[in-house]
Design an enzyme around this catalytic site. Structure first.
Site, short mmCIF file in Angstrom:
data_model
loop_
_atom_site.label_atom_id
_atom_site.label_comp_id
_atom_site.label_asym_id
_atom_site.label_seq_id
_atom_site.Cartn_x
_atom_site.Cartn_y
_atom_site.Cartn_z
N SER A 71 31.98 -8.66 33.69
CA SER A 71 31.63 -9.62 34.74
C SER A 71 32.40 -10.95 34.70
O SER A 71 32.26 -11.76 35.61
CB SER A 71 30.12 -9.92 34.69
OG SER A 71 29.77 -10.57 33.49
N LYS A 114 22.30 -15.80 35.58
CA LYS A 114 23.58 -16.50 35.49
C LYS A 114 23.59 -17.80 36.30
O LYS A 114 24.17 -18.80 35.87
CB LYS A 114 24.71 -15.57 35.93
CG LYS A 114 24.92 -14.42 34.96
CD LYS A 114 26.11 -13.56 35.31
CE LYS A 114 26.31 -12.51 34.22
NZ LYS A 114 27.51 -11.69 34.47
#
Length: 363
Positions: free
Chosen positions: A257, A302
């Site tokens: 990611s 996140k």
């Protein structure tokens, strides 16, 4: 004993019993929480995250932070009390254990897989950034993995370069599967390869490898669901040679990611001026060699981690926008991106101060 006292005592004992059950009875869940964020333009553990040699680099400013998610280990057994607390906690997320560790995957297997994905994301980030800069990158198709006890085991090896299958030149990893599955299980397929050792030696000596060999393998039947097909037991991937050295130094991080943020950091260091205009930008997203940005897991964790660190803007994969926009941390602007070009365009608007046209999630 008075009835009222007896009732209260019974209720108290029942509550204690329930609490004990909640503490000692495991439930099939795991927990995700915000992890560290790291500025790809800065240092981590005393050394630069991005180290480039053999090419002119430029000073940078601001932040291009990659973000992470913490997860409980594969062998951790959550109890009912912890699960309820996690469900109620705003910044944590409780998910079925199999979501993080499917098919009974062990901690070691998960760590290995994450390490491989992280390594591949670094390679794709380098390729995507250099393509944006029109810097040529040599690429070729390789044997990425060989399945244990498959027909290919001992015949092909990770790192072997696949030049052709049955005499047909291979240009993309997908070409390998297409050519193999033209056969019926039990038929032979011929691979023309450059052995991994020869390829490595040629790269060190900066020459074109000349030693090739043909390897014939008898196909077998796939064991996955759906229509049966011929396989040999390998996965194909891509390897690259870069015209200068790009090292990414970041330990204890896994998964794919961070690809987008690595690509942007590399681009920033190889171009004059500041890509962020000094602003604090964080983000996430996988990236492929062509600069396409893909979705990731744990987007809510996140964004929370990025805002807690001080981020003002968050580059969000388009396919994650809906989930991220449901609970955006106050003071954080979510910017929708589908490609590295989208991200560069948004950063240009941030530098100029013209933020009205930013493609924001939820709009």
């Amino acid at each position: 004993m008075p009835r009222r006292t007896a009732t209260m005592l019974a209720s108290t004992l029942m509550l204690i019993a329930l609490l004990c059950a909640g503490v000692f009875i495991p439930v099939p869940y795991s927990e995700m929480s915000p992890g560290p964020t790291v500025n790809t333009l800065g240092d981590h553990d005393g050394e630069p995250v991005l180290q480039i040699a053999g090419r002119k680099t430029y000073a940078t400013s601001g932040h291009l932070n990659m973000t992470t998610v913490r997860v409980t280990s594969a062998d951790y057994r959550m109890n009912l009390v912890e699960a309820v607390y996690g469900w109620l906690a705003h910044d944590n997320k409780v998910v079925p254990h199999e979501t993080l560790y499917p098919d009974g995957k062990t901690e070691e297997q998960s760590t290995q897989e994450n390490a491989e994905e992280f390594s591949q994301s670094q390679e794709s980030a380098k390729v995507a950034a250099l393509k944006e800069l029109d810097v040529p990158v040599k690429s070729w198709v390789i044997v990425s993995t060989v399945v244990k006890d498959s027909p290919a085991e001992g015949r092909l090896h990770a790192g072997d370069v696949i030049k052709a299958v049955d005499g047909t030149a291979v240009k993309e990893p997908a070409d390998v599967a297409k050519l193999v599955t033209k056969h019926k299980p039990g038929q032979n397929v011929r691979f023309t390869i450059v052995p991994a050792k020869e390829q490595t030696a040629a790269e060190k000596e900066k020459r074109t490898p000349t030693k090739t060999q043909d390897v014939t393998i008898t196909t077998t039947t796939s064991d996955d669901t759906g229509e049966k097909r011929a396989i040999v037991g390998i996965s194909a991937g891509t390897d690259h040679t870069f015209p200068f050295t790009i090292d990414i130094k970041l330990a204890d991080v896994g998964g794919p990611s961070a690809g987008l943020m690595f690509a942007l950091g590399i681009y920033d260091k190889l171009t004059p001026g500041s890509l962020t205009g000094g602003k604090f930008v964080a983000g996430t997203g996988t990236i492929d060699d062509e600069g396409k940005v893909g979705p990731i897991g744990g987007i809510e964790m996140k964004t929370v981690g990025a805002r807690a660190k001080g981020a003002q803007y968050f580059l969000t994969p388009a396919d994650n926008c809906a989930a991220a926009a449901k609970d955006t941390p106050e003071g954080l602007t979510l910017i929708k991106v589908d490609t590295i070009d989208d991200a560069l365009g948004a950063l240009k608007d941030l530098r100029s101060g013209d933020t009205a046209g930013l493609p924001k999630c939820g709009e």
